[in-house]
Design a protein around this motif. Structure first.
Motif, mmCIF file in Angstrom:
data_model
loop_
_atom_site.group_PDB
_atom_site.id
_atom_site.type_symbol
_atom_site.label_atom_id
_atom_site.label_comp_id
_atom_site.label_asym_id
_atom_site.label_seq_id
_atom_site.Cartn_x
_atom_site.Cartn_y
_atom_site.Cartn_z
ATOM 1 N N UNK A 185 0.825 -1.201 0.000
ATOM 2 C CA UNK A 185 0.000 0.000 0.000
ATOM 3 C C UNK A 185 0.861 1.254 0.000
ATOM 4 N N UNK A 186 1.941 1.198 0.730
ATOM 5 C CA UNK A 186 2.848 2.343 0.792
ATOM 6 C C UNK A 186 3.519 2.610 -0.549
ATOM 7 N N UNK A 187 3.598 1.588 -1.392
ATOM 8 C CA UNK A 187 4.177 1.737 -2.722
ATOM 9 C C UNK A 187 3.116 2.075 -3.762
ATOM 10 N N UNK A 188 1.888 2.347 -3.288
ATOM 11 C CA UNK A 188 0.826 2.769 -4.187
ATOM 12 C C UNK A 188 0.070 1.643 -4.858
ATOM 13 N N UNK A 189 0.172 0.446 -4.341
ATOM 14 C CA UNK A 189 -0.521 -0.693 -4.927
ATOM 15 C C UNK A 189 -1.953 -0.754 -4.397
ATOM 16 N N UNK A 190 -2.921 -0.850 -5.294
ATOM 17 C CA UNK A 190 -4.329 -0.970 -4.929
ATOM 18 C C UNK A 190 -4.595 -2.391 -4.457
ATOM 19 N N UNK A 191 -5.294 -2.542 -3.333
ATOM 20 C CA UNK A 191 -5.527 -3.856 -2.731
ATOM 21 C C UNK A 191 -6.945 -4.337 -2.977
ATOM 22 N N UNK A 192 -7.070 -5.558 -3.504
ATOM 23 C CA UNK A 192 -8.339 -6.268 -3.616
ATOM 24 C C UNK A 192 -8.242 -7.486 -2.729
ATOM 25 N N UNK A 193 -9.378 -7.923 -2.167
ATOM 26 C CA UNK A 193 -9.298 -9.075 -1.273
ATOM 27 C C UNK A 193 -10.664 -9.736 -1.115
ATOM 28 N N UNK A 194 -10.655 -10.832 -0.331
ATOM 29 C CA UNK A 194 -11.869 -11.602 -0.091
ATOM 30 C C UNK A 194 -11.984 -11.938 1.389
ATOM 31 N N UNK A 195 -13.210 -12.146 1.831
ATOM 32 C CA UNK A 195 -13.523 -12.710 3.130
ATOM 33 C C UNK A 195 -12.657 -12.292 4.285
ATOM 34 N N UNK A 196 -12.079 -13.318 4.942
ATOM 35 C CA UNK A 196 -11.287 -13.097 6.141
ATOM 36 C C UNK A 196 -10.028 -12.296 5.886
ATOM 37 N N UNK A 197 -9.474 -12.421 4.681
ATOM 38 C CA UNK A 197 -8.278 -11.647 4.354
ATOM 39 C C UNK A 197 -8.608 -10.160 4.307
ATOM 40 N N UNK A 198 -9.735 -9.820 3.652
ATOM 41 C CA UNK A 198 -10.158 -8.422 3.580
ATOM 42 C C UNK A 198 -10.407 -7.857 4.969
ATOM 43 N N UNK A 199 -11.020 -8.667 5.831
ATOM 44 C CA UNK A 199 -11.312 -8.205 7.199
ATOM 45 C C UNK A 199 -10.016 -7.929 7.958
ATOM 46 N N UNK A 200 -9.048 -8.821 7.823
ATOM 47 C CA UNK A 200 -7.778 -8.636 8.522
ATOM 48 C C UNK A 200 -7.077 -7.364 8.066
ATOM 49 N N UNK A 201 -7.166 -7.074 6.784
ATOM 50 C CA UNK A 201 -6.526 -5.874 6.263
ATOM 51 C C UNK A 201 -7.262 -4.616 6.715
#
Length: 529
Positions: free
Chosen positions: A28-44
């Motif tokens: 994220x600090x390098x400007x990368x957009x994050x996509x995720x699912x379920x428990x991974x998204x929640x943790x992030x």
């Protein structure tokens, strides 16, 4: 084809969340957009990161208890699209597909679920579908896409981005892709092997093999051979799972011999007393029980002191100071045991070239497993030899039955015979080997070699007669002729244990009776090639 590919978007969906937040934060600090699912998204999100749900991208919610969430063209199109293909770019624009430059996926913990003894249905639910599909797609398109399947590669990816101004090189993506395909192959191998076991299929039409690199070895059996050591994920105590406390890295031959030694010493229940096995070139040169571990080592050492030099020592109980003192009197390559006390550790630490391994326990030799051996054009697969016999399994075939002391030694010798290369002959007296003949083309030659080595040891120790006088003998397979048995009798043996089943059993039995020997048949052989 482009060498460098930018990382602007990443899809993260992981079962093992080790290092996830730190890794995603760095992306994220390098400007990368994050996509995720379920428990991974929640943790992030819980870590304060901005995340887009895959459901927002696909327009479909996760459904069927999470079985369906990433199997969608807007996911796979984003992974598979060729960025330098006009038709692909047009299709992406027409269907609202955004490129995904980085895929970070590790799979449902199927292997761990099986290892924990879960029931069939639970194991089935832990078979990942979407994960392997995405991994294969990203790996196929490694010209443009980076794929990470192991948390241990997080730092390498971040270092690559740092060195390449937020991009990755083609060679780096190739390496990630190879690792990714190896992971899905290993995963499918685990599933197919488990299903074969569940179905009772001992020889399924197709069989897969997989392993994880544990160590790149200096060389193989010889310096001109490249080699590596792979683990299969088993928790079985042994050389693969042991902790190495000191000494340089194990070599190919060290690993092979240490495994042979520990599997042999595990034949002897530590609750029934200390035992020691000394191995040289995958064959035992001494095996013994004793009142103490030090005594067991000393008696094993006295079987063949010459061969024991530079050997591998395995013990069935935690090593104490006196045992360590005795072992360090000569050069030893490896010592392996369930544990070692502080006194032993201190003594061994003075021998910098000695490798000390502790395992936390002994392998259970009654658990079914399989062994594999490569041949030209194929693989030989068989059940591991877990065959055992008890006194009740023995058939006395001579006029004289063995005494209680002979019976105890015969059973001891039979356990050792299973771990000696064929043709195998083992002389045992009072719970210790006193002569071992291994790997000869003729059984009578093995009998003579074992007796000769016992004679040499008697002379070296200043004994009036070799310890084969009054010993018993085990043969891993039947005596095809009486000559081998007669040779054993001439060496002073008083009792024989062998499988039986030769066309000349009557001739061999008659020779035993004439020599006054007791002989028992096991009905089981232990060929080891």
């Amino acid at each position: 084809m482009t060498d460098r590919a930018p990382l602007r978007s990443a899809l993260l969906s992981v079962s093992d969340k080790t290092g996830l937040v730190e890794f995603a934060t760095a992306l994220n600090a390098k400007g990368v957009k994050l996509l995720s699912t379920g428990g991974t998204a929640k943790a992030l999100r819980d870590a304060g990161l901005e995340v887009t749900d895959v459901a927002e991208v696909t327009g479909f919610p996760e459904m069927m208890d999470g079985r369906v969430k990433t199997l969608h063209p807007r996911v796979h199109g984003g992974l598979l699209a060729l960025r330098d293909n006009d038709a692909h770019l047009e299709a992406m624009e027409s269907h609202g597909i955004d490129p995904i430059d980085l895929l970070v996926v590790n799979l449902y913990p199927f292997e761990a679920t099986v290892a924990a003894g879960a029931d069939y249905d639970t194991c089935i639910e832990n078979i990942d579908i979407g994960g392997p599909a995405m991994i294969r797609a990203a790996a196929k398109n490694h010209v443009f896409v980076s794929v990470v399947v192991d948390p241990q590669d997080y730092d390498a990816l971040l270092a690559e981005m740092e060195a390449q101004d937020g991009e990755t090189t083609y060679v780096f993506r190739q390496k990630l892709a190879q690792t990714a395909y190896a992971r899905t192959a290993a995963y499918d191998a685990a599933v197919s092997s488990w299903m074969a076991d569940a179905l009772g299929e001992t020889a399924p039409r197709r069989r897969a093999f997989a392993g994880t690199l544990a160590q790149t070895l200096r060389y193989g059996e010889n310096p001109h051979q490249a080699a590596a050591f792979y683990t299969d994920g088993s928790s079985r105590p042994g050389v693969a799972t042991a902790r190495q406390h000191q000494g340089k890295e194990l070599s190919y031959n060290n690993i092979n011999d240490t495994d042979a030694a520990f599997e042999l010493v595990a034949e002897f229940d530590p609750a029934e007393g200390p035992a020691c096995a000394i191995i040289k070139h995958a064959n035992p040169c001494g095996v013994a029980r004793g009142a103490t571990l030090a005594e067991a080592y000393g008696r094993a050492f006295d079987c063949d002191r010459t061969s024991a030099f530079g050997g591998i020592i395995a013990l069935n109980q935690p090593i104490d100071g006196p045992t360590a003192e005795a072992i360090t009197e000569i050069f030893t390559e490896v010592v392996i045991a369930p544990a070692a006390d502080d006194a032993a550790m201190s003594i061994f630490s003075k021998k910098k070239n000695l490798r000390l391994l502790t395992t936390g326990g002994l392998p259970d030799l009654t658990v079914a497993a399989q062994t594999y051996r490569q041949v030209a054009g194929g693989m030989l697969v068989q059940d591991k030899d877990i065959g055992r016999i008890s006194r009740d399994d023995l058939k006395v075939v001579t006029k004289r039955a063995p005494s209680e002391a002979e019976l105890a030694d015969l059973l001891f010798a039979w356990k050792v015979a299973k771990h000696v290369k064929s043709n195998a002959i083992i002389y045992v007296k009072d719970g210790a080997t006193v002569g071992v003949g291994a790997g000869q083309m003729s059984r009578v030659d093995s009998t003579r070699i074992a007796a000769r080595k016992a004679q040499d040891m008697a002379e070296a120790m200043g004994l009036d007669a070799p310890l084969t006088q009054g010993s018993v003998v085990a043969s891993d397979a039947f005596f095809p002729f009486a000559d081998g048995l007669i040779t054993a009798a001439e060496a002073g043996a008083t009792a024989i244990i062998q499988p039986g089943g030769s066309m000349r059993d009557d001739e061999v039995i008659a020779a035993a009776d004439e020599a006054g020997l007791a002989m028992v048949f096991t009905g089981m052989r232990h060929f080891r090639h």
